[in-house]
Scaffold this motif. Structure first.
Motif, PDB file in Angstrom:
ATOM      1  N   ALA A   2      76.535  42.525  41.299  1.00 27.52           N
ATOM      2  CA  ALA A   2      75.856  41.422  40.595  1.00 27.52           C
ATOM      3  C   ALA A   2      75.517  40.182  41.677  1.00 27.52           C
ATOM      4  N   ASP A 137      74.684  41.427  35.162  1.00 21.79           N
ATOM      5  CA  ASP A 137      73.462  41.917  35.415  1.00 21.79           C
ATOM      6  C   ASP A 137      72.246  41.743  34.457  1.00 21.79           C
ATOM      7  N   ARG A 138      72.718  41.784  33.115  1.00 24.09           N
ATOM      8  CA  ARG A 138      71.819  41.165  32.053  1.00 24.09           C
ATOM      9  C   ARG A 138      71.185  39.653  32.050  1.00 24.09           C
ATOM     10  N   THR A 351      82.482  42.329  44.586  1.00 23.12           N
ATOM     11  CA  THR A 351      82.106  42.558  43.416  1.00 23.12           C
ATOM     12  C   THR A 351      82.760  42.906  41.959  1.00 23.12           C
TER      13      THR A 351
END
Length: 385
Positions: A2, A137-138, A351
């Motif tokens: 991300a 991520d979305r 991450t």
């Protein structure tokens, strides 16, 4: 992985508010001002070029006074809700509150479009951690986990020795994070309630497992012994974890609050030589004493007599082997990397997926201890015996 998705290399944006002007410091909100918030996050954020501590959440009157004394320009608010009401005025939220709050607070922050740093452990389970990674991520938002022990002096030195081939082929890695604390302190970290995510397995264990995975790659088999030693304790306070890595290296990891005689912090055995290092990295002690990166220099360095030794067939306790210069510890590098990622769109220094891999091992360790047998691990997948 991300990462941020800024509209320009110098002007990060958030769906919840206007972009910080190019060249202006990124505004940081800190949730929690206990040990993690006051000793680690606040000083490191304040020492990082390009970041400014804007808002601190604490409902404790003494901690509120402490914030006002140490960071007089920071806003102090009593609750996370009060901080999220100011989301349009912030660029990054750091979550340093009790473990049980990490997932819900990170979820709220990510949904508000804020970049997020979460203290370890990110979550109670790998599945929850991967859920947060997917949410980041979305939403196109930045998410990282604070694993400061990747910037410990001993870890940096071991990594250097491995990369330079000084040890030959590494066969076994021993790492100890041991303390002598026979009396309970109380609080959620020593609670046996599952929702608190307390105990040393998830506390110090998060550090030693993360370090082993970074050095030697994924684990495929885990064996663990977790014990509750101190009278009145409810959570594990003396734990051993054995990992078999996919490349054949074996890691033996110890975390304890009941060690009357401390072992070496790290011992690495290879086909050509071994390295032994005693003593903890000095940065936590310096931060607890009120010393600050960029002010109290040199930062992260230790006396020469604390150096580890490298050799073969000799005991370092009797002067065998040769002393090895220790890399300076560098906790400030974490937030410097966060600031660079937010400005330039680069990767997070740690991450959420890496944190999930660590949690996969911790979950397997807990299962191993409960069942008294080794557990096979499929990274980013289920465990089996």
């Amino acid at each position: 992985m991300a990462t941020t998705s800024p509209t320009s290399p110098t002007s990060p944006t958030s769906p919840s508010g206007p972009a910080t002007p190019a060249g202006a410091p990124l505004r940081v909100g800190l949730i929690g001002y206990g040990l993690a918030g006051s000793v680690f996050h606040a000083p490191l954020v304040a020492a990082t070029e390009g970041l400014v501590l804007d808002t601190v959440v604490t409902s404790d009157p003494d901690r509120r006074a402490q914030v006002q004394a140490e960071f007089p320009d920071a806003h102090v608010v009593p609750s996370p809700d009060a901080l999220f009401e100011r989301a349009a005025e912030l660029d990054l939220v750091v979550i340093a509150s009790p473990n049980r709050t990490h997932v819900p607070l990170a979820t709220t922050a990510l949904e508000a479009g804020l970049a997020v740093v979460v203290d370890k452990p990110l979550a109670a389970t790998a599945a929850e951690a991967r859920g947060l990674a997917a949410l980041a991520d979305r939403t196109g938002t930045f998410l990282s986990v604070f694993q400061n022990r990747r910037w410990d002096n001993d870890f940096l030195t071991v990594r250097r020795l491995i990369e330079e081939g000084e040890l030959g082929e590494v066969q076994r890695f021993e790492s100890r994070f041991e303390r002598w604390r026979p009396q309970l302190k109380g609080g959620w970290r020593e609670s046996g309630a599952p929702e608190e995510i307390g105990g040393l397995l998830y506390d110090l264990g998060s550090h030693v497992v993360d370090q082993a995975l970074v050095l030697f790659g994924p684990a495929v088999r885990v064996y663990a012994e977790t014990d509750v030693r101190r009278p009145g304790a409810r959570a594990d306070d003396d734990t051993f974890i054995a990992l078999t890595h996919a490349n054949g290296v074996r890691s033996h990891l110890y975390v304890s609050a009941t060690t009357a005689q401390l072992g070496p912090r790290m011992r690495v055995l290879g086909s050509a030589a071994g390295y032994v290092k005693y003593g903890l990295d000095p940065q936590e002690g310096a931060l607890r004493e009120g010393k600050r990166p960029g002010v109290d220099l040199p930062w992260g360095e230790e006396p020469e007599h604390c150096r580890g030794r490298i050799g073969s067939g000799e005991s370092p306790l009797t002067g065998g082997g040769r002393p090895v210069p220790t890399e300076p510890g560098d906790y400030p590098a974490y937030y410097a990397a966060v600031a660079a990622a937010l400005r330039d769109g680069g990767p997070a220094p740690v991450t959420a997926h890496e944190a999930a891999d660590c949690l996969e091992v911790l979950e397997a360790a807990r299962r191993s201890s409960e069942e008294g047998r080794a557990v096979n691990v499929s990274p980013r997948g289920a465990t089996s015996v």
